[in-house]
Motif scaffolding. Structure first.
Motif, PDB file in Angstrom:
ATOM      1  N   PHE A   1       0.833  -1.198   0.000  1.00 12.95           N
ATOM      2  CA  PHE A   1       0.000   0.000   0.000  1.00 12.95           C
ATOM      3  C   PHE A   1       0.868   1.249   0.000  1.00 12.95           C
ATOM      4  N   GLY A   2       0.233   2.368  -0.187  1.00 13.66           N
ATOM      5  CA  GLY A   2       0.942   3.636  -0.135  1.00 13.66           C
ATOM      6  C   GLY A   2       0.177   4.712  -0.870  1.00 13.66           C
ATOM      7  N   SER A   3       0.482   5.964  -0.526  1.00 19.32           N
ATOM      8  CA  SER A   3      -0.217   7.102  -1.139  1.00 19.32           C
ATOM      9  C   SER A   3       0.512   7.648  -2.355  1.00 19.32           C
ATOM     10  N   SER A   4       1.683   7.088  -2.659  1.00 16.97           N
ATOM     11  CA  SER A   4       2.472   7.532  -3.808  1.00 16.97           C
ATOM     12  C   SER A   4       3.206   6.339  -4.388  1.00 16.97           C
TER      13      SER A   4
ATOM     14  N   VAL B   1      -3.681  -6.943 -11.222  1.00 16.74           N
ATOM     15  CA  VAL B   1      -3.023  -8.055 -11.907  1.00 16.74           C
ATOM     16  C   VAL B   1      -1.722  -8.436 -11.206  1.00 16.74           C
ATOM     17  N   TRP B   2      -0.843  -7.467 -11.003  1.00 16.59           N
ATOM     18  CA  TRP B   2       0.444  -7.797 -10.385  1.00 16.59           C
ATOM     19  C   TRP B   2       0.262  -8.274  -8.954  1.00 16.59           C
ATOM     20  N   ARG B   3      -0.759  -7.773  -8.284  1.00 13.64           N
ATOM     21  CA  ARG B   3      -1.003  -8.196  -6.900  1.00 13.64           C
ATOM     22  C   ARG B   3      -1.466  -9.654  -6.846  1.00 13.64           C
ATOM     23  N   ILE B   4      -2.338 -10.027  -7.758  1.00 16.82           N
ATOM     24  CA  ILE B   4      -2.808 -11.415  -7.809  1.00 16.82           C
ATOM     25  C   ILE B   4      -1.650 -12.365  -8.111  1.00 16.82           C
TER      26      ILE B   4
END
Length: 534
Positions: free
Chosen positions: A123-126, A218-221
């Motif tokens: 996660f992250g805001s940037s 996609v990359w997270r899966i």
């Protein structure tokens, strides 16, 4: 030196060496091998998604080219798991000798499961914060992966009989090939589904619409899928008994070793005073250790270091090599998901035709022709093929010749795996004393990962100028890639020379290789007793 009464009895170890191949051998291969399936999936799937990460987080609006990860970010994302792996190999290698193989075996698996899931939830805001979170979790993922190297190799070695030991250890490592293959196949399936659901145009046609917002899933899966095979084998890994060699030789509990192996072999093993060891109790890196095993440790560590410079350079940056020789179209002619699909398809083809067969040829031949010869063959042909690619680079990058480049490039993977990539994993688990076996394997493997880090960062730097018409020195385009191949060829030659420091362990017991059977007193006709029991 300890008294004879304190020394472990070794009947159960001799029984293991002489035991016929049984179901528990194959079960141990599957349980240990699924850890390596997960290891390779997690380590190499990142190379599939780095271009997608660049397009999602680093595309500048209005730019004529789609975004890509900045060199320092790309190096961190690709290399941080290798840094964690190095640390984990050293830490868990020592812990495996101190606390036992089984005790820490489940810990490494849970680290891999948890950190695979967390990597996909970065996660992250940037963009910077997302990449930083991803790197944090991938470091600890690598830490767990690192522990799997010495523990899996040592456990499989200490369970196996001496006739087929090499094949079983190599089979555990060969699961790495299936992990690489699975990474490509998962990426193909996921990208195909998302391409169908969220069609996008090439970047050159529609920059803003070439990367759909859903591409972020996609990359997270793909990264999170690595948790599944590890989780499925956790229960069985925890149910494995401690290896009898650790119990007898390190924990010095002969009764427990006999009890455990009675269950495994399904025979009644009575605690008898058959063999008493009078082996000295020298320490790690002591003068006696260095006299007996110093050159062996230098050989296993140096060969693994040199091999991994070449192997990880090739694996982590296949996509850059394919683009350099024109096998993949330019990024701007594709959408983000199209690019992922084509990268995954290319890497899957290399794994299917070169990587996986190389592993299994080693499994079938290692106990027939030996570790030493396989390692020499592998280093020799890796060197030869890299020289062919480097000296004929301008020829191979022509559109009509790039298929030839890919074929020869694939052969380097075949001979890496039918060669030092397998044997460097097998041999350190066979040639060191039981009380140092996991530690020495961890040290050798850590040197390998140091080589992988050199390869990951060095190759990235060396190939930076491949798309420029001229380098600063005025050489033709592609000089970075050509020089990289030349350097890797020379590194393989040095690895071939260090192979001569590593002893052949084919057909010998672990105690014979580690010299733990020196000055042993044998009582009675042990061979006849063992044959009668087995």
């Amino acid at each position: 030196m300890a008294n004879d009464q304190d020394q472990p009895q070794l009947e159960v170890l001799t029984m293991l060496d002489a035991a016929k191949t049984q179901f528990y051998h194959f079960r141990a291969v599957i349980i240990s091998g699924m850890g390596f399936f997960t290891d390779s999936y997690d380590l190499f799937c990142i190379s599939l998604v780095t271009k997608l990460l660049g397009r999602i987080y680093y595309t500048v609006p209005g730019s004529p080219k789609p975004g890509s990860l900045p060199p320092n970010v790309a190096a961190a994302v690709n290399g941080v798991a290798l840094c964690g792996t190095l640390a984990g190999q050293l830490f868990f290698g020592v812990l495996g000798d101190k606390l036992g193989r089984k005790c820490v075996y489940g810990i490494t698996l849970m680290l891999m499961v948890g950190c695979s899931l967390c990597s996909g939830l970065s996660f992250g805001s940037s963009p910077t914060s997302v990449m930083a979170t991803l790197c944090f979790f991938r470091f600890w993922l690598g830490f767990g992966i690192g522990g799997d190297y010495p523990l899996s190799a040592t456990i499989m070695a200490e369970y196996s009989n001496k006739k087929t030991r090499g094949a079983f250890i190599a089979a555990v490592f060969a699961m790495q090939g299936f992990g690489i293959l699975a990474g490509g196949m998962v990426a193909i399936i996921v990208s195909t589904i998302f391409r169908a659901l969220y069609p996008a145009q090439p970047y050159s046609v529609n920059p803003t619409g070439s990367t759909p917002a859903e591409a972020d899933y996609v990359w997270r899966i793909i990264l999170m899928f690595g948790a599944l095979p590890a989780a499925l084998t956790y229960y069985w890994r925890r149910k494995m008994p401690e290896t009898p060699r650790y119990t007898a030789l390190v924990a010095k509990d002969g009764a427990k070793a006999c009890e455990d192996m009675s269950k495994v072999l399904n025979v009644d093993i009575k605690e008898q005073k058959v063999v008493q060891s009078k082996a000295t109790s020298f320490g790690l890196f002591s003068k006696e250790f260095m006299r007996r095993h110093g050159l062996h440790l230098l050989g296993t560590a140096a060969c693994w270091f040199l091999l991994d410079i070449a192997y990880y350079s090739q694996n982590l940056f296949q996509k850059d090599i394919f683009s350099a020789v024109g096998w993949l179209p330019s990024a701007k002619s594709m959408s983000a998901l199209d690019e992922l699909f084509k990268i995954a398809r290319a890497q899957t083809l290399i794994a299917l035709c070169g990587t996986v067969p190389g592993y299994w040829v080693t499994v079938f031949l290692i106990d027939r022709i030996g570790r030493f010869l396989i390692q020499l063959i592998g280093f020799f042909f890796m060197t030869a093929f890299m020289f062919v690619l480097a000296f004929g680079y301008q020829h191979w990058i022509q559109p009509e010749n790039n298929i030839g480049f890919i074929v020869i490039y694939g052969l380097t993977f075949f001979f890496a795996n039918f060669g030092p990539n397998s044997t460097t994993f097998v041999v350190p688990a066979e040639i060191f004393p039981a009380r140092f076996r996991s530690t020495c394997h961890g040290i050798s493997a850590a040197f390998g990962k140091a080589g992988a880090i050199v390869g990951a960062f060095g190759f990235l730097y060396a190939s930076q100028n491949q798309d420029k018409a001229k380098t600063d020195a005025g050489f033709p385009a592609g000089i970075g890639m050509k020089n990289s191949l030349l350097v890797l060829a020379v590194i393989n030659i040095i690895g071939l020379l260090f192979t001569f420091l590593v002893p052949e362990s084919k057909g010998k017991s672990l105690e014979e290789m580690s010299r733990e059977n020196e000055q042993q007193e044998q009582v009675g006709d042990l061979e006849n007793q063992v044959k009668a029991i087995v």
